[in-house]
Write a protein that holds these residues in place. Sequence first.
Motif, mmCIF file in Angstrom:
data_model
loop_
_atom_site.group_PDB
_atom_site.id
_atom_site.type_symbol
_atom_site.label_atom_id
_atom_site.label_comp_id
_atom_site.label_asym_id
_atom_site.label_seq_id
_atom_site.Cartn_x
_atom_site.Cartn_y
_atom_site.Cartn_z
ATOM 1 N N THR A 63 2.191 1.317 103.799
ATOM 2 C CA THR A 63 1.566 0.404 102.837
ATOM 3 C C THR A 63 1.419 -0.995 103.422
ATOM 4 O OG1 THR A 63 2.521 1.657 100.992
ATOM 5 C CG2 THR A 63 1.770 -0.592 100.529
ATOM 6 N N ILE A 64 2.468 -1.472 104.072
ATOM 7 C CA ILE A 64 2.415 -2.813 104.670
ATOM 8 C C ILE A 64 1.405 -2.852 105.808
ATOM 9 C CG2 ILE A 64 3.743 -4.561 105.914
ATOM 10 C CD1 ILE A 64 6.209 -3.572 104.356
ATOM 11 N N ASP A 65 1.379 -1.776 106.625
ATOM 12 C CA ASP A 65 0.402 -1.703 107.720
ATOM 13 C C ASP A 65 -1.025 -1.850 107.190
ATOM 14 O OD1 ASP A 65 2.257 -1.423 109.691
ATOM 15 O OD2 ASP A 65 2.009 0.736 109.956
ATOM 16 N N THR A 97 -1.963 -3.095 104.330
ATOM 17 C CA THR A 97 -2.147 -4.420 103.730
ATOM 18 C C THR A 97 -2.513 -5.446 104.799
ATOM 19 O OG1 THR A 97 -0.530 -3.903 102.001
ATOM 20 C CG2 THR A 97 -1.065 -6.224 102.345
ATOM 21 N N ILE A 98 -1.844 -5.352 105.947
ATOM 22 C CA ILE A 98 -2.113 -6.279 107.048
ATOM 23 C C ILE A 98 -3.433 -5.959 107.740
ATOM 24 C CG2 ILE A 98 -1.278 -7.083 109.301
ATOM 25 C CD1 ILE A 98 1.571 -6.590 108.268
ATOM 26 N N GLN A 117 6.568 2.827 102.732
ATOM 27 C CA GLN A 117 6.512 1.364 102.662
ATOM 28 C C GLN A 117 5.875 0.777 103.918
ATOM 29 O OE1 GLN A 117 7.289 -0.949 100.314
ATOM 30 N NE2 GLN A 117 7.563 0.714 98.871
ATOM 31 N N PRO A 135 -6.475 -3.576 106.811
ATOM 32 C CA PRO A 135 -7.124 -2.647 105.879
ATOM 33 C C PRO A 135 -7.901 -1.519 106.558
ATOM 34 C CG PRO A 135 -7.444 -4.913 105.172
ATOM 35 C CD PRO A 135 -6.844 -4.975 106.534
#
Length: 258
Positions: free
Chosen positions: A182-184, A186-187, A179, A189
Amino acid sequence: MKKITLNKTNLTDLADLSIGKRVRYIREHLQSECGNSFSGKSVANRIQLFSQSTLTTIERDKTKDIPSKVLYAIAKDFGADLYLFFDDFYKNSIHESVVLIPPLYNKDDPDKENKDESELLNNQMAIETNPLLENEYSIKTTVSKVASNEDEQITFIFKSRVKYTEQHLFYLLSHIINQINTIDVTIDPELAESNNQVDPIKLAKDYIHYGKTSLHAFPWHASKDKLILDNKAFEKAAKYTERLSENLNQKQEEKEEN
């Protein structure tokens, strides 16, 4: 309190080294700042788990495996976080600097410290329930915000209502790591193209393995003693936060005056 800083250049150098060479790099950095208290001979004499020649062998990467208790003792003597020697420390986040606090220069009262350690050991020897015999555990998850200077503020603590097996713990760790990855991405790319992406499955397995086999590096805390230590840490944190607030207010006042 004496503090030695590893700056961003130092950390960049360390990222490209092996564990043994990281030991040498940090020790020599401490030696340049503190003198011969951190020569190979002094470190070996102080720790007393290995000889100077063994330390040289470790630093030259001539040994295939460094016992966890040896690496833990070296980290403690350097006033460093144990993770500073592992690749994950450099892959998972960008650090501007890291502060080393060698206990050699930061003992307020050595006699009192030795006495406290003896009392702590006696308390821990009175074992009624041995966690090493258990196969299921409640899980406490802690989330902290980490500032650019590595200061931390705990923002969330949650304890599971049921007990988890090692397999459940593996699911949890791999899910958390995935998770965060994934967030990294998303913030930012660009991280998706990085060769340093963390493998959630491997990392979760590694940490579960460390927790079971490297008890010197990942020790169990006696509940009563940990509560005392946590309370002391909270008191220090409260005082430090008060200083931060005073500093902020002072700067705001100066800004308004200008």
